[in-house]
Design an enzyme around this catalytic site. Structure first.
Site, short mmCIF file in Angstrom:
data_model
loop_
_atom_site.label_atom_id
_atom_site.label_comp_id
_atom_site.label_asym_id
_atom_site.label_seq_id
_atom_site.Cartn_x
_atom_site.Cartn_y
_atom_site.Cartn_z
N GLN A 45 -4.50 -5.05 7.06
CA GLN A 45 -5.05 -6.27 6.45
C GLN A 45 -5.12 -7.50 7.34
O GLN A 45 -5.93 -8.31 6.76
CB GLN A 45 -5.02 -6.36 5.03
CG GLN A 45 -5.30 -5.16 4.40
CD GLN A 45 -6.85 -4.61 4.37
OE1 GLN A 45 -7.78 -5.33 4.79
NE2 GLN A 45 -6.95 -3.28 3.84
N HIS A 59 0.98 -0.99 -0.12
CA HIS A 59 0.08 -0.13 -0.03
C HIS A 59 0.92 1.24 -0.08
O HIS A 59 2.07 1.08 0.48
CB HIS A 59 -0.78 -0.13 1.46
CG HIS A 59 -1.92 0.77 1.32
ND1 HIS A 59 -1.73 2.48 1.60
CD2 HIS A 59 -3.33 0.68 1.19
CE1 HIS A 59 -2.75 3.03 1.72
NE2 HIS A 59 -3.77 2.18 1.18
N ASP A 92 3.29 -4.09 7.72
CA ASP A 92 2.08 -3.29 7.44
C ASP A 92 0.83 -4.29 7.71
O ASP A 92 0.67 -5.28 6.87
CB ASP A 92 1.73 -2.55 6.29
CG ASP A 92 0.55 -2.06 5.96
OD1 ASP A 92 -0.43 -1.93 6.85
OD2 ASP A 92 0.18 -1.37 5.01
N LYS A 150 -10.52 -0.39 10.41
CA LYS A 150 -10.61 -1.37 9.82
C LYS A 150 -11.12 -2.70 10.81
O LYS A 150 -11.41 -4.15 9.99
CB LYS A 150 -9.63 -1.85 8.77
CG LYS A 150 -9.07 -1.02 7.91
CD LYS A 150 -8.01 -1.28 7.24
CE LYS A 150 -7.36 -0.20 6.29
NZ LYS A 150 -8.17 0.39 5.02
N CYS A 200 -4.63 2.55 -3.70
CA CYS A 200 -3.53 3.09 -3.04
C CYS A 200 -2.37 1.95 -3.34
O CYS A 200 -1.62 1.63 -2.46
CB CYS A 200 -3.60 3.20 -1.66
SG CYS A 200 -4.69 4.52 -1.35
C1 PLP Z 1 -2.57 -2.78 3.81
C2 PLP Z 1 -2.95 -1.31 4.02
N1 PLP Z 1 -2.04 -0.47 4.43
C3 PLP Z 1 -2.11 0.89 4.67
C4 PLP Z 1 -3.56 1.34 4.82
C5 PLP Z 1 -3.89 2.63 5.10
O1 PLP Z 1 -4.61 2.89 6.32
P1 PLP Z 1 -4.96 4.13 6.78
O2 PLP Z 1 -5.61 4.91 5.80
O3 PLP Z 1 -5.85 3.89 8.13
O4 PLP Z 1 -3.58 4.83 7.45
C6 PLP Z 1 -4.51 0.62 4.30
C7 PLP Z 1 -5.93 0.90 4.13
O5 PLP Z 1 -6.58 1.43 3.03
C8 PLP Z 1 -4.36 -0.86 3.78
O6 PLP Z 1 -5.10 -1.79 3.59
#
Ligand code: PLP
Length: 414
Positions: free
Chosen positions: A210, A129, A207, A233, A372
């Site tokens: 998910q 992401h 990260d 989430k 993203c």
């Molecule tokens: C794998 C992953 N990393 C990072 C994010 C970013 O999350 P946040 O916008 O809550 O920082 C997301 C969510 O869209 C995600 O799915």
């Protein structure tokens, strides 16, 4: 239906805990298949935050009066819930942030600026992401380190055979990987990547946005150095995320944001830092959000993370063959056994935004876009995909309605 007959988790019953499902969208019951973007909230989480505001709210760590102490206890109590949930060694290793993006930026800036330089390599996966991609690319650029990616194969899985070639090209100092791909659902072998990173003398940054909401995650068993996730989430509110980091690393790091609460002593000559985790929590904390996250942790823990993971797999086993049967639909991502409850696909000749629009008229909410994940989209040779994602309140009928909706998409554009 096989999905419900085998389920150890009663999604239909859980669904009743979520007020959002009481409404209709375009005259139809809401089929919410966008939990990878954000999950819905059970009444219990909403009530926990309201009750906190109504009975115990004050700023924390400062007031010596009763209300301030109660608010501090609620906030620090939430930190203990997070600690237990991910099995961290100590609450000192649990830093509250705004979201996982802020958690990953914290590591990239506070660790990266002091530890990276020319000759070093920062390695992230091609499926990251942007939250675990762009900060590292930027900090690598600022420090003169090289920024490289672990490539992905046609199925959307990491090409681990490339690791040794990459290692020979410089001194790998950081490996960044998503535990579960938000676009494809690919579950990455974090333990294997961590072992490899440590062999190189690199730190491992995970990260887990998910992963933590959907499967049991034990940071001590995983062995990584930093891991971030985000509250919204996992049935929690927006505005709160978590950075877990190894105590010795966090302790040696410079602060990221500066100001109130993160200091020990401020004089005109110099400022010293507060102890962990407060050194990384400048300014007024997301207090009610932490309370909400604590309630969300209680909720998903009662459902059971193993039951949840198993149930999402059943939904996946139900959805994948049905999608694959649809003419003109191309599925992305690995086989069900190496993926979580996320399916990305394209409908031949139809832009994902048009797909999502027609599905919306049917009351089915899916996401369309690059998620993203622009480098991954480029690797897959598409500008965007349509993505359906599941959670503990997803019922098989929602998947049936997705399939019916996609048939309408095909007819509309035939
Ligand atoms: C794998 C992953 N990393 C990072 C994010 C970013 O999350 P946040 O916008 O809550 O920082 C997301 C969510 O869209 C995600 O799915």
């Amino acid at each position: 239906m096989a999905v419900t007959a085998e389920a150890r988790l009663d999604a239909r019953k859980l669904r009743a805990d979520f007020p959002i499902f009481e409404q209709e969208i375009h005259g139809k019951p809401l089929a919410y298949l966008d939990s990878a973007a954000s999950s819905q909230k059970p009444r219990r989480v909403l009530d926990a935050m309201t009750t906190f505001y109504e009975t115990s709210y004050a700023n924390i760590h400062r007031g010596v009066y009763d209300l301030g102490e109660r608010a501090t206890e609620a906030y620090e109590g939430a930190r203990e819930k997070v600690r237990a949930f991910i099995n961290a060694d100590s609450t000192r290793e649990v830093v509250f942030t705004r979201n996982v993006t802020a958690a990953l930026n914290l590591v990239a800036y506070a660790w990266g600026l002091d530890n990276l330089g020319r000759g070093d390599v920062v390695l992230v996966t091609e499926m990251e992401h942007h939250s675990n991609f762009v900060p590292w690319q930027y900090i690598a650029g600022r420090t003169g380190a090289e920024f490289k990616v672990i490539p992905v194969d046609d199925q959307g899985e990491l090409r681990l055979e490339e690791l040794d070639r990459l290692a020979a090209e410089g001194r790998t100092k950081v490996v960044g990987a998503t535990y579960v791909s938000n676009s494809l659902g690919t579950v990455n072998p974090i333990d294997q990547l961590t072992a490899w990173a440590h062999e190189q003398g690199a730190i491992m940054v995970v990260d887990a946005a998910q992963a933590v909401p959907h499967r049991p995650v034990d940071v001590q068993a995983l062995g990584a150095d930093f891991l971030g996730f985000t509250g919204h989430k996992m049935c929690g509110p927006t505005g709160i995320g978590v950075l877990w980091g190894r105590r010795e690393l966090l302790g040696a790091m410079s602060p990221f944001e500066l100001g109130g609460h993160m200091i020990r002593k401020v004089t005109v000559e110099e400022t010293t830092w507060n102890e962990l985790p407060h050194k990384f929590e400048a300014g007024t904390a997301p207090i009610a959000e932490a309370v909400g996250l604590g309630a969300a942790i209680d909720y998903v823990s009662e459902v059971g993370l193993e039951a949840l993971e198993g149930y999402e797999h059943e939904l996946l086993d139900y959805a994948l063959p049905r999608l694959a049967e649809l003419p003109g639909v191309r599925l992305f991502g690995p086989p069900a056994e190496r993926r979580a409850g996320i399916v990305s696909f394209e409908v031949g000749g139809v832009h994902p935004h048009d797909v999502a629009q027609i599905l919306d008229w049917e009351g089915v909410a899916v996401r369309a876009g690059h998620h993203c994940n622009q480098p991954l989209m480029r690797r897959l040779g598409v500008p965007a995909t349509t993505r359906a994602s599941f959670y503990l309140y997803t019922v098989p009928e929602e998947i049936d309605r997705l399939i019916d909706g996609l048939q309408k998409v095909r007819k509309t554009f035939a």
